[in-house]
Motif scaffolding. Structure first.
Motif, PDB file in Angstrom:
ATOM      1  N   LYS A   1      50.535  79.813   9.584  1.00  0.00           N
ATOM      2  CA  LYS A   1      50.854  80.243  10.958  1.00  0.00           C
ATOM      3  C   LYS A   1      52.198  79.861  11.092  1.00  0.00           C
ATOM      4  CE  LYS A   1      46.548  79.233  13.318  1.00  0.00           C
ATOM      5  NZ  LYS A   1      45.933  78.273  14.276  1.00  0.00           N
ATOM      6  N   PRO A   2      52.871  80.497  12.258  1.00  0.00           N
ATOM      7  CA  PRO A   2      54.419  80.297  12.393  1.00  0.00           C
ATOM      8  C   PRO A   2      54.497  78.668  12.585  1.00  0.00           C
ATOM      9  CG  PRO A   2      53.421  82.087  13.784  1.00  0.00           C
ATOM     10  CD  PRO A   2      52.342  81.612  13.156  1.00  0.00           C
ATOM     11  N   SER A   3      55.853  78.527  12.418  1.00  0.00           N
ATOM     12  CA  SER A   3      56.208  77.016  12.540  1.00  0.00           C
ATOM     13  C   SER A   3      56.776  76.810  13.932  1.00  0.00           C
ATOM     14  CB  SER A   3      57.360  76.691  11.393  1.00  0.00           C
ATOM     15  OG  SER A   3      58.617  77.503  11.511  1.00  0.00           O
ATOM     16  N   ASN A   4      57.047  77.962  14.687  1.00  0.00           N
ATOM     17  CA  ASN A   4      57.773  77.659  16.099  1.00  0.00           C
ATOM     18  C   ASN A   4      56.578  77.702  17.232  1.00  0.00           C
ATOM     19  OD1 ASN A   4      60.368  77.691  14.981  1.00  0.00           O
ATOM     20  ND2 ASN A   4      60.916  79.430  15.903  1.00  0.00           N
ATOM     21  N   ILE A   5      56.501  76.599  17.775  1.00  0.00           N
ATOM     22  CA  ILE A   5      55.544  76.621  18.772  1.00  0.00           C
ATOM     23  C   ILE A   5      56.006  76.049  20.138  1.00  0.00           C
ATOM     24  CG2 ILE A   5      53.391  76.027  17.179  1.00  0.00           C
ATOM     25  CD1 ILE A   5      54.110  73.121  18.067  1.00  0.00           C
ATOM     26  N   VAL A   6      55.331  76.348  21.196  1.00  0.00           N
ATOM     27  CA  VAL A   6      55.875  76.114  22.596  1.00  0.00           C
ATOM     28  C   VAL A   6      54.920  75.096  23.219  1.00  0.00           C
ATOM     29  CG1 VAL A   6      56.436  76.673  25.035  1.00  0.00           C
ATOM     30  CG2 VAL A   6      56.916  78.257  23.091  1.00  0.00           C
ATOM     31  N   LEU A   7      55.823  73.678  23.557  1.00  0.00           N
ATOM     32  CA  LEU A   7      55.019  72.732  23.825  1.00  0.00           C
ATOM     33  C   LEU A   7      55.248  72.499  25.391  1.00  0.00           C
ATOM     34  CD1 LEU A   7      55.030  70.246  20.916  1.00  0.00           C
ATOM     35  CD2 LEU A   7      53.321  71.591  21.660  1.00  0.00           C
TER      36      LEU A   7
END
Length: 667
Positions: free
Chosen positions: A539-545
């Motif tokens: 899965k992409p390593s960039n996430i929005v928290l």
């Protein structure tokens, strides 16, 4: 006075009272305008023009050698100084008064506060002596006036101001800028709309080349207040009729052509010769008799003078009263002369009381009616803006970016905080360590804000104090010094309090605010999303928290040990940090409100009074007894002005009463 007596206006509309052939220069209606003219002359003697109140004035101007002195001699029936160069070196105010009942003429000069009487044979000598006393010996000019009063049978009731003849080239003994000096003097007299310009022109020159015409056109373009008298008609009769009828130079009040006295002629002989000249000369006899001769000139001048005086008098009365009211009000605003320390202390306390009221309005209540246009003095609005900027600085400084090195600092702190206890408990030491680092990162912000806000308050306080003690400049430095000293003390207290806040936030992690728990739970609800991104490598390593922003977790996938504890720690510190930042702003706001209120209500008066009284008793109070030179000068100026204006008001009140009672000057 009965209804059968003519009014000024009806007389002005009537046929001429004398012609070039007839009789004396005085007109019958002079008896009616004499009181009005006397009133204007009294105002002139009082020098009401220094108060910016212009008087109706006939101003005589002309180029050098235009025959100006001869015209005035013919009107007054006296001999004026003659000679080469400038004869008139000061403004000569000529007051002519018909006095048919006098056994002999009464002549005197008024200048420098004294009166010099003389006879007709010594007029020139007396005028020259007075001129030398005013302007000095030599050929320099002065703007200080000399008044010549002529009371004799047959002269017209006139007041005129004769000015130096215009010369461009200075002769030996004259200043190099003689032309500029004379021009400036002439312009000062002819510029007011109340001035009538009597422009003396020689028939021997082209009128359009005359410097006096150029000057009068600068201030009276249409010529509506310019009358021209053409001298030396007998010297250049050719084309004179065309000159005065064509009017190429805009002489709105018309022309009068005259023949001046020649040689040893008496004034009576000169008038007879003048009448004969304009009757019999083949060219000059064609000129209309209504514009020739000294008697016609006298009649025109008295008519014009009566008209302008009647027109200007109501406005003069209004200006005198308005100026008097304004000066009395201004004098009342000046500080009273203090005669004792007790009076000085009472005045000081009253001054401080009014300053405190002003500061309460602008610093505490947010009212700015005293400084409506000065936004910098709308203090509560400016303080709120400063607090908002302070809050923004705290929120957005680099140390508060939760995305920077996401969880790396938390992992490092957890590693160092390991201990011999159950593994599913977060060590409080780790939380405090992170908290202390964050507090230290913003610890320079509160003191910086304190310095800015107290600098602003100091400017406001001093501005208000200076306004309320502006009448006591001898107190300015000590009051300013006391205010600055007090503000500096208040600033130091605020600095200490802010550093206490900083140390308190470092010491403990506590809040009873339920938002902390709500926010932490909200942030922790994203833990599964985070762990999924850590564990599923494809899965992409960039996430929005939420509450954090976009983060890259790729560099955390190989550090899965303690990752959940690090995430929990991050969310706890993030939720708590919002509380801390708000507390920094709220505590600062409350402290400022308390400090400013204490400053205005308690400390300011105590500090300033202490500074003024000092260790030696009442030194500052004694300084208040010494009136400042600027205030003393202003008080003296106003008192002299008020005295002059009151005397002037009496003069015009008397003439207005006479007008109201007798109806002499009404239609």
């Amino acid at each position: 006075m009965g209804d059968d007596r003519p009014s000024v206006h009806s007389v002005l509309k009537a046929e001429p009272l004398f012609t070039a052939r007839q009789a004396p220069l005085a007109a019958s209606y002079n008896d009616q305008i004499r009181p009005l003219l006397d009133a204007i002359d009294k105002l002139r003697n009082l020098m009401v023009m220094k108060e910016g109140i212009q008087l109706p004035t006939i101003v005589v101007v002309g180029d050098q050698s235009s025959g100006k002195s001869s015209v005035l001699e013919s009107l007054a029936g006296i001999n004026l100084p003659r000679g080469q160069g400038i004869c008139t070196r000061v403004p000569l105010i000529m007051r002519l008064q018909d006095n048919p009942r006098a056994e002999r003429p009464e002549l005197y000069l008024e200048f420098n506060g004294k009166v010099v009487h003389m006879d007709e044979d010594n007029i020139s000598v007396a005028i020259n002596d007075a001129t030398n006393e005013i302007a000095g010996h030599g050929k320099a000019i002065s703007n200080s006036p000399l008044t010549l009063v002529v009371k004799k049978d047959g002269v017209p009731d006139l007041t005129m101001v004769d000015l130096p003849g215009i010369t461009r080239v200075p002769v030996h003994g004259q200043p190099e800028n003689i032309y500029e000096q004379i021009s400036e003097m002439i312009m000062e007299y002819i510029r007011p709309e109340e001035s009538i310009i009597l422009n003396v022109l020689s028939a021997t020159v082209d009128f359009s080349t005359c410097e006096s015409i150029r000057m009068s056109q600068m201030v009276d373009k249409t010529g509506k207040r310019t009358l021209a008298v053409v001298t030396k008609a007998d010297k250049a009769p050719e084309g004179l009729l065309e000159k005065v009828t064509a009017d190429d130079v805009n002489i709105g009040l018309g022309y009068v052509c005259v023949r001046n006295r020649i040689g040893d002629e008496t004034y009576e002989e000169a008038r007879l010769s003048e009448a004969k000249l304009f009757d019999t000369h083949p060219l000059l006899c064609k000129i209309d008799k209504s514009v020739v001769g000294v008697p016609v000139l006298a009649q025109k001048l008295t008519q014009i003078q009566a008209t302008i005086m009647a027109k200007c008098l109501p406005e003069i009365v209004k200006k005198i009263n308005d100026k008097l009211t304004a000066n009395v009000a201004e004098l009342k605003k000046l500080p009273q002369n203090l005669s004792s320390v007790a009076e000085a202390m009472t005045t000081l306390m009253r001054m401080l009381g009014s300053a405190k009221d002003s500061l309460r309005k602008i610093l505490l209540r947010g009212e700015f009616d005293e400084y409506p246009e000065e936004k910098n003095m709308h203090c509560t609005a400016r303080l709120v803006e400063m607090l908002n900027r302070y809050s923004h600085e705290l929120q957005h400084c680099a140390e508060n970016d939760p995305r920077a090195n996401f969880l790396l600092e938390e992992l490092e702190v957890l590693e160092e905080a390991k201990g011999m206890w159950l593994p599913n408990f977060l060590p409080r030491t780790a939380f405090l360590t992170l908290l202390q680092r964050k507090v230290k990162g913003i610890s320079s912000k509160p003191p910086s804000f304190v310095a800015r806000v107290w600098e602003y308050i100091e400017g406001v306080v001093i501005r208000v104090l200076m306004r309320h003690c502006e009448n006591y400049p001898q107190l300015h430095s000590s009051t300013r010094r006391a205010a600055s000293s007090l503000i500096n003390k208040m600033k130091e207290k605020s600095m200490d309090r802010m550093m206490e806040f900083v140390e308190m936030e470092k010491l403990a992690d506590y809040t009873c605010n339920p938002e902390y728990t709500l926010e932490w739970n909200n942030l922790m609800s994203q833990q599964n999303i985070f762990m999924d991104a850590i564990n599923v490598v494809w899965k992409p390593s960039n996430i929005v928290l939420q509450g954090i922003g976009e983060v890259d977790v790729g560099n955390l996938r190989h550090r899965k040990q303690q990752i959940q504890e690090a995430f929990d720690l991050k969310m706890r510190i993030t939720a708590y940090w919002e509380i801390v930042l708000r507390r920094f702003v709220d505590l600062m706001a409350l402290h400022l409100l308390f400090s400013v209120q204490n400053l205005v209500n308690n400390e300011m008066e105590k500090e300033i009074v202490g500074q003024l009284i000092g260790p030696n008793g009442s030194g500052g109070m004694e300084r208040m007894l010494e009136e400042a030179p600027s205030v003393a000068k202003k008080r003296d100026q106003l008192n002299r002005s008020i005295k002059l204006l009151r005397e002037s008001a009496k003069v015009v009140a008397n003439i207005m009463d006479r007008i109201a009672t007798d109806g002499e000057y009404s239609d």
